[in-house]
Scaffold this motif. Structure first.
Motif, PDB file in Angstrom:
ATOM      1  N   PHE A   1       0.826  -1.201   0.000  1.00 44.42           N
ATOM      2  CA  PHE A   1       0.000   0.000   0.000  1.00 44.42           C
ATOM      3  C   PHE A   1       0.864   1.256   0.000  1.00 44.42           C
ATOM      4  CE2 PHE A   1      -1.971   3.450   2.373  1.00 44.42           C
ATOM      5  CZ  PHE A   1      -3.140   3.618   1.666  1.00 44.42           C
TER       6      PHE A   1
ATOM      7  N   THR B   1      -2.903  -3.367   8.690  1.00 41.69           N
ATOM      8  CA  THR B   1      -3.133  -3.578   7.260  1.00 41.69           C
ATOM      9  C   THR B   1      -3.779  -4.935   7.021  1.00 41.69           C
ATOM     10  OG1 THR B   1      -0.901  -4.463   6.964  1.00 41.69           O
ATOM     11  CG2 THR B   1      -1.210  -2.115   6.519  1.00 41.69           C
TER      12      THR B   1
ATOM     13  N   ASN C   1      -3.207  -3.311   2.125  1.00 42.59           N
ATOM     14  CA  ASN C   1      -3.777  -1.973   2.170  1.00 42.59           C
ATOM     15  C   ASN C   1      -4.145  -1.662   3.614  1.00 42.59           C
ATOM     16  OD1 ASN C   1      -6.286  -3.264   2.594  1.00 42.59           O
ATOM     17  ND2 ASN C   1      -6.841  -3.100   0.460  1.00 42.59           N
TER      18      ASN C   1
ATOM     19  N   ARG D   1     -11.963   5.524  -4.797  1.00 36.24           N
ATOM     20  CA  ARG D   1     -10.941   5.122  -3.830  1.00 36.24           C
ATOM     21  C   ARG D   1      -9.817   6.137  -3.728  1.00 36.24           C
ATOM     22  NH1 ARG D   1      -9.342  -0.632  -5.258  1.00 36.24           N
ATOM     23  NH2 ARG D   1      -9.574   0.145  -7.345  1.00 36.24           N
TER      24      ARG D   1
END
Length: 173
Positions: A41, A107, A129, A155
């Protein structure tokens, strides 16, 4: 056989966790294939030896600046002969080495594995992520239908561009 493989992957994830807890980047990297794909991420994707070089640099900086404590929560491990995949959460508690402030990074991750004849199970690709607080599906649907923000749909954070080189269009296409 499947239980032995599941145990071996759990053992490798324990080595990964201990690498963070001991600030030992080589121990963390020991569970990764020499040619893996890193889709972490907030970073560009890296492949093969570049992935390991960039990950090593991230870990060196992290361990220089922070005392780290990693918790791994595996949801599921799925085995397919000499390959496997798993997913779950990584919870990283960080203490700033200079000023002592603490923060937590949680995450969601997904990994693919392969059985190496010499090293055992190694990670071949990694995706993660930032985690978010749980929501019911109805709440998310209501939010997408009733807010003026398009952040959940695209997003992207409000008014963000994915790449800084892209210019905003002033007209309708």
């Amino acid at each position: 056989m499947a239980m032995d493989d599941t145990y071996a992957i759990n053992l490798a994830k324990s080595r990964f966790r201990e690498g963070f807890n001991r600030a030992d980047e080589e121990m963390v990297l020991s569970v990764y294939d020499s040619l893996f794909c890193d889709m972490s991420f907030g970073l560009p994707s890296f492949y093969d030896s570049d992935a390991k070089d960039v990950f090593r640099a991230r870990l060196k900086r992290l361990f220089r600046d922070y005392s780290a404590e990693m918790a791994v929560l595996i949801i599921k491990i799925v085995l397919h002969a000499d390959t496997a995949y798993d997913w779950g959460w990584h919870v990283l508690n960080l203490s700033d080495r200079l000023i002592g402030t603490r923060r937590q990074v949680r995450t969601r991750y997904f990994e693919t594995w392969r059985r190496d004849t010499d090293r055992g199970w190694v990670i071949t690709s990694f995706i993660d992520n930032l985690d978010e607080a749980p929501k019911m599906p109805e709440e998310m649907i209501w939010e997408m239908q009733n807010t003026t923000s398009d952040a959940r749909v695209t997003r992207l954070r409000e008014n963000d561009l994915q790449f800084s080189g892209i210019e905003r269009s002033s007209g309708v296409h």
